[in-house]
Scaffold this active site. Structure first.
Site, PDB file in Angstrom:
ATOM      1  N   PRO A   9     -25.927  -7.226 -16.001  1.00 47.23           N
ATOM      2  CA  PRO A   9     -27.270  -7.643 -16.400  1.00 47.23           C
ATOM      3  C   PRO A   9     -27.299  -8.579 -17.614  1.00 47.23           C
ATOM      4  O   PRO A   9     -26.518  -8.413 -18.553  1.00 47.23           O
ATOM      5  CB  PRO A   9     -27.979  -6.332 -16.734  1.00 47.23           C
ATOM      6  CG  PRO A   9     -26.897  -5.333 -16.934  1.00 47.23           C
ATOM      7  CD  PRO A   9     -25.755  -5.767 -16.069  1.00 47.23           C
ATOM      8  N   ASN A  10     -28.199  -9.521 -17.533  1.00 50.31           N
ATOM      9  CA  ASN A  10     -28.497 -10.493 -18.598  1.00 50.31           C
ATOM     10  C   ASN A  10     -27.436 -11.581 -18.760  1.00 50.31           C
ATOM     11  O   ASN A  10     -27.611 -12.502 -19.558  1.00 50.31           O
ATOM     12  CB  ASN A  10     -28.756  -9.795 -19.953  1.00 50.31           C
ATOM     13  CG  ASN A  10     -29.920  -8.843 -19.876  1.00 50.31           C
ATOM     14  OD1 ASN A  10     -30.999  -9.244 -19.453  1.00 50.31           O
ATOM     15  ND2 ASN A  10     -29.718  -7.588 -20.234  1.00 50.31           N
ATOM     16  N   ARG A  17     -28.672 -17.095 -24.368  1.00 44.09           N
ATOM     17  CA  ARG A  17     -28.781 -15.709 -24.852  1.00 44.09           C
ATOM     18  C   ARG A  17     -27.901 -15.502 -26.087  1.00 44.09           C
ATOM     19  O   ARG A  17     -26.672 -15.575 -25.996  1.00 44.09           O
ATOM     20  CB  ARG A  17     -28.334 -14.761 -23.745  1.00 44.09           C
ATOM     21  CG  ARG A  17     -28.324 -13.308 -24.162  1.00 44.09           C
ATOM     22  CD  ARG A  17     -27.579 -12.449 -23.154  1.00 44.09           C
ATOM     23  NE  ARG A  17     -27.576 -11.071 -23.581  1.00 44.09           N
ATOM     24  CZ  ARG A  17     -26.746 -10.148 -23.118  1.00 44.09           C
ATOM     25  NH1 ARG A  17     -25.857 -10.458 -22.195  1.00 44.09           N
ATOM     26  NH2 ARG A  17     -26.798  -8.913 -23.575  1.00 44.09           N
ATOM     27  N   TYR A  22     -22.570 -14.546 -27.947  1.00 44.54           N
ATOM     28  CA  TYR A  22     -21.988 -14.729 -26.616  1.00 44.54           C
ATOM     29  C   TYR A  22     -21.518 -16.155 -26.334  1.00 44.54           C
ATOM     30  O   TYR A  22     -20.957 -16.417 -25.263  1.00 44.54           O
ATOM     31  CB  TYR A  22     -22.995 -14.279 -25.544  1.00 44.54           C
ATOM     32  CG  TYR A  22     -23.353 -12.813 -25.665  1.00 44.54           C
ATOM     33  CD1 TYR A  22     -22.372 -11.834 -25.529  1.00 44.54           C
ATOM     34  CD2 TYR A  22     -24.658 -12.413 -25.965  1.00 44.54           C
ATOM     35  CE1 TYR A  22     -22.676 -10.486 -25.668  1.00 44.54           C
ATOM     36  CE2 TYR A  22     -24.969 -11.066 -26.108  1.00 44.54           C
ATOM     37  CZ  TYR A  22     -23.975 -10.103 -25.963  1.00 44.54           C
ATOM     38  OH  TYR A  22     -24.273  -8.774 -26.105  1.00 44.54           O
ATOM     39  N   ASN A  73     -17.513  -7.822 -15.762  1.00 44.43           N
ATOM     40  CA  ASN A  73     -18.186  -7.688 -17.048  1.00 44.43           C
ATOM     41  C   ASN A  73     -19.447  -6.874 -16.759  1.00 44.43           C
ATOM     42  O   ASN A  73     -20.445  -7.423 -16.296  1.00 44.43           O
ATOM     43  CB  ASN A  73     -18.552  -9.041 -17.661  1.00 44.43           C
ATOM     44  CG  ASN A  73     -19.199  -8.863 -19.037  1.00 44.43           C
ATOM     45  OD1 ASN A  73     -19.586  -7.748 -19.403  1.00 44.43           O
ATOM     46  ND2 ASN A  73     -19.314  -9.950 -19.790  1.00 44.43           N
ATOM     47  N   ALA A  76     -24.381  -4.411 -20.335  1.00 44.27           N
ATOM     48  CA  ALA A  76     -24.874  -3.168 -20.958  1.00 44.27           C
ATOM     49  C   ALA A  76     -24.531  -1.922 -20.139  1.00 44.27           C
ATOM     50  O   ALA A  76     -24.447  -0.816 -20.690  1.00 44.27           O
ATOM     51  CB  ALA A  76     -26.378  -3.260 -21.180  1.00 44.27           C
ATOM     52  N   GLU A  97     -11.705  -4.975 -16.973  1.00 48.73           N
ATOM     53  CA  GLU A  97     -13.015  -5.042 -17.638  1.00 48.73           C
ATOM     54  C   GLU A  97     -12.992  -6.158 -18.677  1.00 48.73           C
ATOM     55  O   GLU A  97     -12.041  -6.270 -19.444  1.00 48.73           O
ATOM     56  CB  GLU A  97     -13.288  -3.693 -18.317  1.00 48.73           C
ATOM     57  CG  GLU A  97     -14.583  -3.642 -19.096  1.00 48.73           C
ATOM     58  CD  GLU A  97     -14.742  -2.320 -19.849  1.00 48.73           C
ATOM     59  OE1 GLU A  97     -14.130  -1.299 -19.467  1.00 48.73           O
ATOM     60  OE2 GLU A  97     -15.484  -2.315 -20.853  1.00 48.73           O
ATOM     61  N   HIS A  99     -15.248  -8.550 -21.639  1.00 50.40           N
ATOM     62  CA  HIS A  99     -16.436  -8.809 -22.459  1.00 50.40           C
ATOM     63  C   HIS A  99     -16.227 -10.081 -23.255  1.00 50.40           C
ATOM     64  O   HIS A  99     -15.119 -10.330 -23.754  1.00 50.40           O
ATOM     65  CB  HIS A  99     -16.695  -7.652 -23.429  1.00 50.40           C
ATOM     66  CG  HIS A  99     -16.909  -6.360 -22.725  1.00 50.40           C
ATOM     67  ND1 HIS A  99     -18.086  -6.043 -22.112  1.00 50.40           N
ATOM     68  CD2 HIS A  99     -16.058  -5.329 -22.482  1.00 50.40           C
ATOM     69  CE1 HIS A  99     -17.967  -4.861 -21.529  1.00 50.40           C
ATOM     70  NE2 HIS A  99     -16.739  -4.405 -21.743  1.00 50.40           N
ATOM     71  N   ARG A 106     -18.833  -4.207 -32.971  1.00 45.78           N
ATOM     72  CA  ARG A 106     -20.295  -4.335 -32.959  1.00 45.78           C
ATOM     73  C   ARG A 106     -20.944  -2.954 -33.189  1.00 45.78           C
ATOM     74  O   ARG A 106     -20.323  -2.084 -33.772  1.00 45.78           O
ATOM     75  CB  ARG A 106     -20.719  -4.984 -31.636  1.00 45.78           C
ATOM     76  CG  ARG A 106     -20.138  -6.397 -31.478  1.00 45.78           C
ATOM     77  CD  ARG A 106     -20.650  -7.092 -30.235  1.00 45.78           C
ATOM     78  NE  ARG A 106     -22.102  -7.217 -30.252  1.00 45.78           N
ATOM     79  CZ  ARG A 106     -22.833  -7.494 -29.178  1.00 45.78           C
ATOM     80  NH1 ARG A 106     -22.248  -7.660 -28.001  1.00 45.78           N
ATOM     81  NH2 ARG A 106     -24.149  -7.604 -29.274  1.00 45.78           N
TER      82      ARG A 106
HETATM   83  C1  DQA Z   1     -21.081  -7.785 -23.162  1.00 45.17           C
HETATM   84  C2  DQA Z   1     -21.142  -6.724 -24.262  1.00 45.17           C
HETATM   85  C3  DQA Z   1     -22.178  -5.663 -23.939  1.00 45.17           C
HETATM   86  O1  DQA Z   1     -22.239  -4.694 -24.984  1.00 45.17           O
HETATM   87  C4  DQA Z   1     -23.558  -6.285 -23.795  1.00 45.17           C
HETATM   88  O2  DQA Z   1     -24.506  -5.312 -23.417  1.00 45.17           O
HETATM   89  C5  DQA Z   1     -23.566  -7.452 -22.866  1.00 45.17           C
HETATM   90  C6  DQA Z   1     -22.452  -8.390 -22.887  1.00 45.17           C
HETATM   91  C7  DQA Z   1     -20.119  -8.940 -23.527  1.00 45.17           C
HETATM   92  O3  DQA Z   1     -19.721  -9.654 -22.615  1.00 45.17           O
HETATM   93  O4  DQA Z   1     -19.803  -9.138 -24.703  1.00 45.17           O
HETATM   94  O5  DQA Z   1     -24.537  -7.686 -22.155  1.00 45.17           O
HETATM   95  O6  DQA Z   1     -20.597  -7.178 -21.977  1.00 45.17           O
END
Ligand code: DQA
Length: 145
Positions: A9-10, A17, A22, A73, A76, A97, A99, A106
């Site tokens: 998501p997002n 964003r 990011y 990825n 959240a 995984e 990120h 963080r």
């Molecule tokens: C994320 C890190 C997560 O904590 C966050 O909710 C994201 C992006 C990253 O790629 O740094 O949406 O996965």
């Protein structure tokens, strides 16, 4: 070799964003660097971005039929989704995984990953390069397995 790339998501908002966290790369730009690397390595990629947990789970279940590994990825959902973790454990495909940010430096709620225990490993903190490092690692793992 066919590998599935999942974005949670997002991540469709990358580019605009919170660029201080990011970066400025869009999701399309990240995907195109992955396609370029896959051509060098000699594997095929399929992609899905979804804001919905169920859709990500459906894609993981479906991957069991036609993929040799998953790069995810979970965004959240990393920190909340036992359902995505269970789906990955159920299909048993090798998974990395990823990120963009370093989730360990963080907020405390980002330090915990529900997903990491069912993966080969986690790569975080290198922006778009996290994805490229993860693709190399997943490719090498599947190839030598
Ligand atoms: C994320 C890190 C997560 O904590 C966050 O909710 C994201 C992006 C990253 O790629 O740094 O949406 O996965």
């Amino acid at each position: 070799m066919k590998l599935l790339i999942l974005h949670g998501p997002n991540l469709n908002l990358l580019g605009t964003r919170e660029p201080g966290i990011y970066g400025k790369l869009t999701l399309a730009e990240i995907n195109s660097t992955l396609v370029k690397l896959s051509a060098e390595l000699g594997c095929e990629l399929s992609f899905l971005q979804s804001n919905s947990e169920g859709e990500l789970i459906d894609a993981i279940q479906d991957a069991a039929q036609h993929c040799s590994g998953i790069l995810i990825n979970p965004a959240a959902y990393t920190h909340t989704s036992i359902a995505i973790r269970d789906a990955l454990a159920a299909v048993g495909l090798p998974c990395v995984e990823v990120h963009l940010s370093n989730i360990h430096n963080r907020e405390p709620f980002r330090h915990v990953s529900m997903i990491a225990p069912v993966t080969i490993g986690q790569i975080c903190g290198f922006g778009g390069d996290s994805y490229l490092l993860a693709l190399r690692a997943l490719f090498n793992y599947v190839k030598t397995k």
